[in-house]
Motif scaffolding. Structure first.
Motif, PDB file in Angstrom:
ATOM      1  N   THR A 191       0.865  -1.176   0.000  1.00 34.47           N
ATOM      2  CA  THR A 191       0.000   0.000   0.000  1.00 34.47           C
ATOM      3  C   THR A 191       0.900   1.224   0.000  1.00 34.47           C
ATOM      4  OG1 THR A 191      -1.679  -1.211   1.268  1.00 34.47           O
ATOM      5  CG2 THR A 191      -1.860   1.194   1.197  1.00 34.47           C
ATOM      6  N   VAL A 192       0.827   2.000  -1.048  1.00 35.97           N
ATOM      7  CA  VAL A 192       1.785   3.093  -1.254  1.00 35.97           C
ATOM      8  C   VAL A 192       1.595   4.215  -0.233  1.00 35.97           C
ATOM      9  CG1 VAL A 192       2.703   4.742  -2.910  1.00 35.97           C
ATOM     10  CG2 VAL A 192       1.865   2.519  -3.700  1.00 35.97           C
ATOM     11  N   LYS A 193       0.365   4.692  -0.097  1.00 42.65           N
ATOM     12  CA  LYS A 193       0.092   5.805   0.815  1.00 42.65           C
ATOM     13  C   LYS A 193      -1.016   5.430   1.792  1.00 42.65           C
ATOM     14  CE  LYS A 193       1.418   9.403  -2.525  1.00 42.65           C
ATOM     15  NZ  LYS A 193       2.620   9.828  -1.770  1.00 42.65           N
ATOM     16  N   ASP A 194      -1.116   6.176   2.846  1.00 42.41           N
ATOM     17  CA  ASP A 194      -2.199   6.001   3.802  1.00 42.41           C
ATOM     18  C   ASP A 194      -3.532   6.123   3.053  1.00 42.41           C
ATOM     19  OD1 ASP A 194      -4.105   6.136   5.790  1.00 42.41           O
ATOM     20  OD2 ASP A 194      -2.962   7.521   7.053  1.00 42.41           O
ATOM     21  N   PRO A 195      -4.368   5.096   3.082  1.00 40.92           N
ATOM     22  CA  PRO A 195      -5.632   5.142   2.317  1.00 40.92           C
ATOM     23  C   PRO A 195      -6.499   6.351   2.644  1.00 40.92           C
ATOM     24  CG  PRO A 195      -5.205   2.920   3.124  1.00 40.92           C
ATOM     25  CD  PRO A 195      -4.177   3.811   3.746  1.00 40.92           C
ATOM     26  N   SER A 196      -6.413   6.849   3.873  1.00 44.89           N
ATOM     27  CA  SER A 196      -7.231   8.002   4.248  1.00 44.89           C
ATOM     28  C   SER A 196      -6.781   9.279   3.546  1.00 44.89           C
ATOM     29  CB  SER A 196      -7.192   8.210   5.771  1.00 44.89           C
ATOM     30  OG  SER A 196      -5.866   8.491   6.206  1.00 44.89           O
ATOM     31  N   ASN A 197      -5.519   9.297   3.061  1.00 45.30           N
ATOM     32  CA  ASN A 197      -5.005  10.491   2.377  1.00 45.30           C
ATOM     33  C   ASN A 197      -4.730  10.248   0.898  1.00 45.30           C
ATOM     34  OD1 ASN A 197      -4.952  11.905   4.836  1.00 45.30           O
ATOM     35  ND2 ASN A 197      -2.933  11.076   5.333  1.00 45.30           N
ATOM     36  N   ALA A 198      -5.055   9.051   0.416  1.00 48.75           N
ATOM     37  CA  ALA A 198      -4.719   8.702  -0.960  1.00 48.75           C
ATOM     38  C   ALA A 198      -5.730   9.292  -1.937  1.00 48.75           C
ATOM     39  CB  ALA A 198      -4.679   7.186  -1.115  1.00 48.75           C
ATOM     40  N   ASN A 199      -5.238   9.555  -3.143  1.00 47.27           N
ATOM     41  CA  ASN A 199      -6.094  10.033  -4.231  1.00 47.27           C
ATOM     42  C   ASN A 199      -6.777   8.826  -4.865  1.00 47.27           C
ATOM     43  OD1 ASN A 199      -7.185  11.027  -6.639  1.00 47.27           O
ATOM     44  ND2 ASN A 199      -5.549  12.537  -6.868  1.00 47.27           N
ATOM     45  N   GLU A 200      -8.105   8.845  -4.866  1.00 44.92           N
ATOM     46  CA  GLU A 200      -8.851   7.684  -5.368  1.00 44.92           C
ATOM     47  C   GLU A 200      -8.663   7.461  -6.857  1.00 44.92           C
ATOM     48  OE1 GLU A 200     -13.124  10.027  -5.966  1.00 44.92           O
ATOM     49  OE2 GLU A 200     -12.914   8.493  -4.407  1.00 44.92           O
ATOM     50  N   ASP A 201      -8.178   8.461  -7.583  1.00 43.52           N
ATOM     51  CA  ASP A 201      -7.953   8.320  -9.029  1.00 43.52           C
ATOM     52  C   ASP A 201      -6.593   7.715  -9.355  1.00 43.52           C
ATOM     53  OD1 ASP A 201     -10.433   9.491  -9.651  1.00 43.52           O
ATOM     54  OD2 ASP A 201      -9.579  11.502  -9.390  1.00 43.52           O
ATOM     55  N   ILE A 202      -5.765   7.535  -8.332  1.00 43.99           N
ATOM     56  CA  ILE A 202      -4.416   7.011  -8.539  1.00 43.99           C
ATOM     57  C   ILE A 202      -4.300   5.647  -7.863  1.00 43.99           C
ATOM     58  CG2 ILE A 202      -1.951   7.429  -8.144  1.00 43.99           C
ATOM     59  CD1 ILE A 202      -2.619  10.412  -7.952  1.00 43.99           C
ATOM     60  N   PRO A 203      -3.742   4.644  -8.547  1.00 48.00           N
ATOM     61  CA  PRO A 203      -3.560   3.327  -7.906  1.00 48.00           C
ATOM     62  C   PRO A 203      -2.767   3.462  -6.612  1.00 48.00           C
ATOM     63  CG  PRO A 203      -3.074   3.201 -10.252  1.00 48.00           C
ATOM     64  CD  PRO A 203      -3.251   4.654  -9.933  1.00 48.00           C
ATOM     65  N   ASN A 204      -3.205   2.766  -5.600  1.00 46.72           N
ATOM     66  CA  ASN A 204      -2.526   2.880  -4.302  1.00 46.72           C
ATOM     67  C   ASN A 204      -2.060   1.531  -3.765  1.00 46.72           C
ATOM     68  OD1 ASN A 204      -1.636   4.537  -2.105  1.00 46.72           O
ATOM     69  ND2 ASN A 204      -3.301   3.733  -0.859  1.00 46.72           N
ATOM     70  N   VAL A 205      -2.502   0.446  -4.387  1.00 46.27           N
ATOM     71  CA  VAL A 205      -2.121  -0.890  -3.945  1.00 46.27           C
ATOM     72  C   VAL A 205      -1.543  -1.652  -5.130  1.00 46.27           C
ATOM     73  CG1 VAL A 205      -2.915  -3.094  -3.023  1.00 46.27           C
ATOM     74  CG2 VAL A 205      -3.871  -0.963  -2.128  1.00 46.27           C
ATOM     75  N   VAL A 206      -0.323  -2.166  -4.941  1.00 40.78           N
ATOM     76  CA  VAL A 206       0.346  -2.944  -5.987  1.00 40.78           C
ATOM     77  C   VAL A 206       0.872  -4.230  -5.366  1.00 40.78           C
ATOM     78  CG1 VAL A 206       2.176  -2.961  -7.724  1.00 40.78           C
ATOM     79  CG2 VAL A 206       1.021  -0.812  -7.156  1.00 40.78           C
ATOM     80  N   ILE A 207       0.705  -5.344  -6.069  1.00 36.53           N
ATOM     81  CA  ILE A 207       1.185  -6.637  -5.571  1.00 36.53           C
ATOM     82  C   ILE A 207       2.515  -6.960  -6.250  1.00 36.53           C
ATOM     83  CG2 ILE A 207       0.706  -9.103  -5.374  1.00 36.53           C
ATOM     84  CD1 ILE A 207      -2.246  -8.414  -5.310  1.00 36.53           C
ATOM     85  N   PHE A 208       3.544  -7.090  -5.437  1.00 38.35           N
ATOM     86  CA  PHE A 208       4.880  -7.400  -5.925  1.00 38.35           C
ATOM     87  C   PHE A 208       5.231  -8.860  -5.633  1.00 38.35           C
ATOM     88  CE2 PHE A 208       5.085  -2.814  -5.335  1.00 38.35           C
ATOM     89  CZ  PHE A 208       5.780  -2.399  -6.456  1.00 38.35           C
TER      90      PHE A 208
END
Length: 260
Positions: free
Chosen positions: A119-136
């Motif tokens: 999870t790249v950024k805190d979901p509460s502060n993340a931009n909903e238009d930008i992907p925030n979760v990536v599986i590596f």
């Protein structure tokens, strides 16, 4: 006591000196020796069957406990090694993510089979238009960069994350604010609105595209986009000296910001 002739062996119940048969001297008959009496040796007492069975059960229980403890210790040891391995990989992922976007991810969660949900950024502060979760996926066989993607879809999501990240940093640098809106398309092109109405900055939609080979990791989609960006920088610098700059964050959001 009996007597016997020393020559013809005739026996006499009473003592006489000479045998009446042969005239040989008569002697006392030898007394037969009594056979020695053997003292019986007592046979060892057999251990009661119950006692033997009890001893067997005790050793069986002890052996079972040892086996169980060995299994539990083995499982515990494997779990501890696995936890340590996961922690080490998690630290490696955080380090590599920071190298790519300039900050550590908000959270790294193991999914099994060396797959990790980032999870790249805190979901509460993340931009909903930008992907925030990536599986590596962590590949131990690789020499240097061991961080790979679970699928092509995750790779494209990460490209969008990096593009939006560099755009946000550029906007903060040039305009002292995060972009008002970013819209992504399937070709990793981001359309950016710097500020909302009534600011003049709101009337321009600048397009960026991701460039992995560039040190900046982005290019303007066209020369016109770059020219407009530079013009907006000058406009912002001019407005920042007047009260008009305060209007950049006023008014309501519009739903049709990206309508052509």
């Amino acid at each position: 006591m009996s007597y016997i002739c020393s020559k013809c062996k005739k026996e006499y119940s009473e003592q006489v000196k000479f045998c009446s048969e042969c005239g040989s001297p008569v002697e006392a008959a030898p007394t037969p020796e009594a056979a020695p009496t053997e003292t019986p040796v007592p046979a060892p007492e057999a251990a009661p069957a119950a006692t033997a069975q009890k001893k067997t059960n005790v050793w069986g229980i002890i052996g079972g406990i040892i086996v169980v403890l060995g299994i539990v210790f083995g499982i515990f040891r494997e779990d501890m090694l696995e936890y340590a391995r996961r922690d080490k990989i998690s630290e490696g992922i955080q380090t590599q993510v920071k190298k790519m976007i300039g900050e550590k991810p908000y959270k790294v969660e193991p999914l099994g089979d060396y797959r990790f949900k980032v999870t790249v950024k805190d979901p509460s502060n993340a931009n909903e238009d930008i992907p925030n979760v990536v599986i590596f996926k962590w590949d131990e066989k690789r020499d240097k960069n061991k961080l790979t993607f679970d699928s092509n879809k995750e790779m494209h999501k990460w490209i969008d994350v990096r593009l939006c990240n560099v755009i946000t940093k550029l906007c903060e640098k040039d305009f002292k604010r995060k972009p008002y809106k970013i819209k992504l398309n399937d070709e990793h092109v981001a359309t950016v609105i710097i500020a909302k109405a009534p600011s003049l900055l709101r009337d321009y939609k600048i397009k960026f595209k991701f460039n992995a080979k560039s040190k900046k990791k982005y290019d303007f989609a066209s020369e016109t986009d770059e020219e407009q960006w530079e013009m907006l920088k000058e406009l912002h610098n001019a407005l920042s000296t007047t009260s008009e700059d305060d209007k950049l964050t006023e008014s309501n959001d519009d739903d049709d910001d990206f309508d052509e």
